[in-house]
Design a protein around this motif. Structure first.
Motif, PDB file in Angstrom:
ATOM      1  N   GLY A   1     -11.424   2.233  -1.896  1.00 54.36           N
ATOM      2  CA  GLY A   1     -11.747   1.576  -3.150  1.00 54.36           C
ATOM      3  C   GLY A   1     -11.201   0.158  -3.245  1.00 54.36           C
ATOM      4  O   GLY A   1     -10.674  -0.404  -2.279  1.00 54.36           O
ATOM      5  N   THR A   2     -11.306  -0.417  -4.439  1.00 56.86           N
ATOM      6  CA  THR A   2     -10.923  -1.800  -4.641  1.00 56.86           C
ATOM      7  C   THR A   2      -9.422  -2.014  -4.501  1.00 56.86           C
ATOM      8  O   THR A   2      -8.984  -3.138  -4.272  1.00 56.86           O
ATOM      9  N   SER A   3      -8.619  -0.951  -4.611  1.00 51.51           N
ATOM     10  CA  SER A   3      -7.184  -1.109  -4.424  1.00 51.51           C
ATOM     11  C   SER A   3      -6.824  -1.355  -2.967  1.00 51.51           C
ATOM     12  O   SER A   3      -5.730  -1.850  -2.677  1.00 51.51           O
ATOM     13  N   ALA A   4      -7.730  -1.008  -2.054  1.00 49.98           N
ATOM     14  CA  ALA A   4      -7.551  -1.250  -0.620  1.00 49.98           C
ATOM     15  C   ALA A   4      -6.218  -0.704  -0.115  1.00 49.98           C
ATOM     16  O   ALA A   4      -5.498  -1.373   0.623  1.00 49.98           O
ATOM     17  N   ASP A   5      -5.912   0.530  -0.504  1.00 51.98           N
ATOM     18  CA  ASP A   5      -4.660   1.126  -0.037  1.00 51.98           C
ATOM     19  C   ASP A   5      -4.855   2.006   1.187  1.00 51.98           C
ATOM     20  O   ASP A   5      -3.884   2.393   1.832  1.00 51.98           O
ATOM     21  N   GLY A   6      -6.102   2.336   1.518  1.00 50.66           N
ATOM     22  CA  GLY A   6      -6.360   3.151   2.683  1.00 50.66           C
ATOM     23  C   GLY A   6      -7.719   3.819   2.598  1.00 50.66           C
ATOM     24  O   GLY A   6      -8.521   3.494   1.718  1.00 50.66           O
TER      25      GLY A   6
END
Length: 390
Positions: A13-18
């Motif tokens: 997703g947009t958080s780009a955490d994994g």
């Protein structure tokens, strides 16, 4: 129930955490059966390179091209790992549905995801479906949200109104009315501004307000909240979509500059309340006076301050987590893209015009074939679909 496919869904997703990955069985019409799931975090250096592409910059096309290949390898590794976790060989998987990593979402013109699907198909030896959004956009849609059809299968049809709210980086809502009607769209930021602020005030050491711990120690600044709520996006009619292009670092900088004397915790609490107010307002606008039930999913569903705020604002609604209904809050979207990939192989549409604003339904995604030998799964089934797909 039709033919059952074994499918993998990959989502970041947009958080780009994994990358979230799910291996499941489905016919692409009914509720799927999950076999295994896992989340593989991005290394911090990789994450920073992704975030750097969210806004225009020097050599961005070259940087995007290189990162597209690297993320394709990363997504492929995650797909292989979720196969291993589910105790199956990649050759027994019919299809992979990879959403990819969004780096720009500019409706109605385009939406760009990276994580090269040719690499995924080649590395895994599995037919891969990707680039799900553009088929909707060329039909006049926003290309988002796409998951409402899956929401309806999971949570609809109970004779009462339900608002399904995904609290990812951006919040989106699927309003399922008791009469069978539906409307959907993005409501605004969910976690993205809080994540940016966590990055900023910890010099990149922490990327989110875990469990709302900082927000719980702060208070809402009413003047700042009123200013935040004046953003014109919130008054746009549904369906609509947005992203970090609007609610990103530039917007956060403007907020910080206008209200320089707020404490760090007050900023967390005020940004949390922005999400509460905009989500609650959307629930009440789309299912007046308030939905019977609000189902929360996404990372924000684990933030007790955010959840308590929604319960306070929507007192006549039952506010529950999707987990309590048997659907993991963190993996719902990965499940959806596995489900969509099966629908694509079957030649079935997956967008809903009432959710995206498109003028017509569409079969979503482009199909990428593995360059290795033909398996007895996705290839053969794709061959059987050729008259309808091509």
């Amino acid at each position: 129930m039709g033919t059952i496919y074994r499918a993998i869904g990959l989502m970041s997703g947009t958080s780009a955490d994994g990358v979230d990955a799910v291996l499941l069985q489905t016919d692409g019409e009914s509720v799927p059966k999950v076999i295994s799931r896992l989340m593989e975090p991005y290394p911090e250096t990789l994450r920073q390179r992704i975030l750097a592409l969210y806004e225009p910059g020097a050599d961005e096309l070259d940087r995007m091209g290189v990162l597209d290949r690297e993320l394709g390898e990363f997504f492929a590794e995650v797909a292989l790992k979720v196969c291993q976790a589910g105790g199956c060989l990649p050759g027994t998987v019919d299809v992979i549905g990879s959403h990819g990593q969004t780096i720009r979402h500019r409706p109605p013109a385009f939406s760009t995801q990276i994580g090269n699907p040719f690499v995924i198909a080649h590395r895994c030896g599995v037919v891969t479906v990707a680039d799900f959004r553009m088929a909707d956009m060329v039909r006049g849609g926003q290309g988002a949200p796409l998951v409402p059809m899956f929401h309806r299968v999971l949570f609809g049809g109970e004779g009462r109104s339900t608002a399904v709210v995904n609290l990812g980086g951006i919040a989106n809502i699927t309003a399922l009315r008791a009469d069978g009607g539906m409307v959907a769209g993005d409501t605004g930021p969910a976690n993205t501004l809080m994540d940016h602020w966590a990055d900023r005030c910890t010099d990149g050491r922490v990327h989110c307000d875990r469990d709302g711990a900082w927000a719980a120690q702060g208070g809402v600044d009413t003047e700042a909240l009123c200013w935040l709520l004046q953003h014109p996006f919130f008054d746009l009619p549904f369906p609509k979509s947005t992203g970090r292009e609007i609610f990103g670092t530039h917007y956060l900088d403007e907020f910080l500059d206008r209200f320089p004397h707020m404490t760090a915790n007050d900023r967390f609490r005020t940004l949390t309340q922005l999400t509460v107010e905009t989500v609650a307002d959307a629930c009440q606008r789309l299912v007046p006076p308030s939905p019977d039930r609000v189902v929360l999913c996404g990372g924000g569903a684990d933030n007790p301050v955010l959840v308590a705020g929604l319960q306070e604002r929507l007192q006549s609604s039952e506010v529950v987590s999707s987990h309590s209904l048997g659907v993991d809050t963190a993996f719902l979207e990965a499940e959806a893209f596995a489900w969509f990939a099966v629908r694509t192989l079957r030649g079935l549409s997956s967008n809903l015009p009432e959710a995206t604003g498109a003028i017509a339904e569409a079969v979503l995604g482009s199909i990428h074939l593995p360059t290795s030998h033909k398996s007895q799964t996705g290839w053969d089934r794709l061959d059987s679909m050729k008259p309808s797909l091509f």
